[in-house]
Design a protein around this motif. Structure first.
Motif, PDB file in Angstrom:
ATOM      1  N   GLY A 258       0.556  -1.451   0.192  1.00 28.69           N
ATOM      2  CA  GLY A 258       0.308   0.240   0.138  1.00 28.69           C
ATOM      3  C   GLY A 258       0.809   0.868  -0.100  1.00 28.69           C
ATOM      4  O   GLY A 258       1.663   1.394   0.629  1.00 28.69           O
ATOM      5  N   TRP A 259       0.629   2.794  -0.903  1.00 32.52           N
ATOM      6  CA  TRP A 259       1.358   3.163  -0.815  1.00 32.52           C
ATOM      7  C   TRP A 259       1.331   4.431   0.066  1.00 32.52           C
ATOM      8  O   TRP A 259       2.074   4.807   0.566  1.00 32.52           O
ATOM      9  N   ASP A 260      -0.181   3.923   0.783  1.00 29.52           N
ATOM     10  CA  ASP A 260       0.121   5.218   2.220  1.00 29.52           C
ATOM     11  C   ASP A 260       1.412   5.176   3.414  1.00 29.52           C
ATOM     12  O   ASP A 260       1.434   4.772   4.727  1.00 29.52           O
ATOM     13  N   SER A 261       1.813   3.017   2.442  1.00 25.86           N
ATOM     14  CA  SER A 261       2.736   2.800   3.808  1.00 25.86           C
ATOM     15  C   SER A 261       4.429   3.423   3.547  1.00 25.86           C
ATOM     16  O   SER A 261       5.750   2.831   4.492  1.00 25.86           O
TER      17      SER A 261
END
Length: 313
Positions: A258-261
């Motif tokens: 996940g790019w939110d990580s």
């Protein structure tokens, strides 16, 4: 442009480098040239260099000559005093609450790299009073709270370490797992009630290095809604390190977890050499360009989400 860098060694390097007007990797002058809105996790690394059997072990583990060091509480205080001096001179704003994040210019988040100088978990209350808002459990040494990535026997989080995690959670202090052992990562992510970070670390699947995180560790951090700052440490990148390597590590985490990580933690002023194309902090704009549509997410939104969740006021 605006960006967050989750690890720069201003305090330690101020002993030997001009970190105000200097040209090496990062300085107040270079940060001002790079952005009118930068948030820097300013490390407190309260150590003095030593040479002994530990340095021999680190050299063998890292694969290149490495010095050992001894943590000293007085050095911790001197680095805090240095950051307060920069603020008194009007060069930075030390972040104490959410509202400080909305100010223009350079903002410093004070970050203790390694809990070695703490006597017991209740010293975390002192950190809070000094506005130290990020706490790394270990550097490259085991301590009474947790084992490090260099541990000869990975015992993970101790009982005192569990209490440290609880207090940090209660006080809104961000826990940093850069340099932690695998079992420490798993133990902390299992017990923390708040998101945790690895401020400057890369991916073991792309480069097998003791400082890099394997998939289980990445997944554990992500499950806390935490983030990982891809870093410019050459030895954690490819055989011919370049700025593209950081993008590759970011893409691995983003596409698989996940790019939110994903975030950015350069380790500027704490490394001897930099990857090609990322010679200093002004080159973050090149990293931004290479990240494309993900740039704002990686360089700003993700770390700001963590900061705004845990900071008060």
């Amino acid at each position: 442009m605006r960006f967050v860098d989750m690890h720069e060694d201003f305090g330690f390097s101020s002993q030997t480098e001009d970190v105000i007007l200097g040209n090496k990797q990062s300085s107040i002058r270079l940060l001002n040239a790079a952005s009118n809105n930068a948030v820097i996790f300013a490390s407190i690394f309260p150590h003095v260099n030593t040479v002994n059997e530990i340095s021999d072990y680190l050299s063998e583990k890292y694969g290149h000559p490495s010095k050992a060091s001894s943590p000293l509480f007085q050095v911790f205080l001197e680095q805090v005093k240095f950051y307060l001096y920069l603020e008194r001179k009007g060069l930075v704003t030390i972040v104490r609450s959410r509202k400080d994040l909305d100010k223009d210019g350079i903002k410093f988040i004070l970050s203790l790299e390694g809990a070695d100088v703490l006597t017991d978990p209740y010293d975390v209350y002192i950190l809070k009073e000094l506005n130290v808002l990020v706490l790394g459990l270990t550097w490259n040494y085991d301590n009474k709270f947790a084992s490090s990535c260099m541990s000869k026997k990975d015992y993970g989080l101790t009982g005192e370490g569990e209490e440290l995690v609880r207090i940090a959670n209660d006080l809104g202090i961000i826990l940093d797992l850069a340099h932690a052992s695998k079992r420490t990562v798993i133990d902390v992510t299992s017990s923390s009630k708040e998101p945790v970070i690895a401020s400057h670390a890369n991916v073991k699947a792309l480069k097998d290095h003791v400082r890099n995180l394997d998939n289980e560790e990445i997944d554990a951090i992500v499950k806390t809604k935490g983030i990982i700052g891809v870093t410019a440490i050459n030895s954690t990148l490819s055989d011919y390190p370049s700025i593209q390597d950081l993008v590759n590590h970011a893409k691995y985490i983003g596409d698989n977890f996940g790019w939110d990580s994903v975030a950015f933690g350069s380790d500027f002023l704490g490394i001897d050499e930099t990857p090609k194309g990322l010679e200093d902090v002004t080159k973050v704009k090149e990293l931004s360009s290479l990240l494309g549509d993900r740039s704002e997410e990686v360089l700003w939104n993700n770390p700001m989400r963590i900061l705004k969740k845990l900071l008060k006021g």
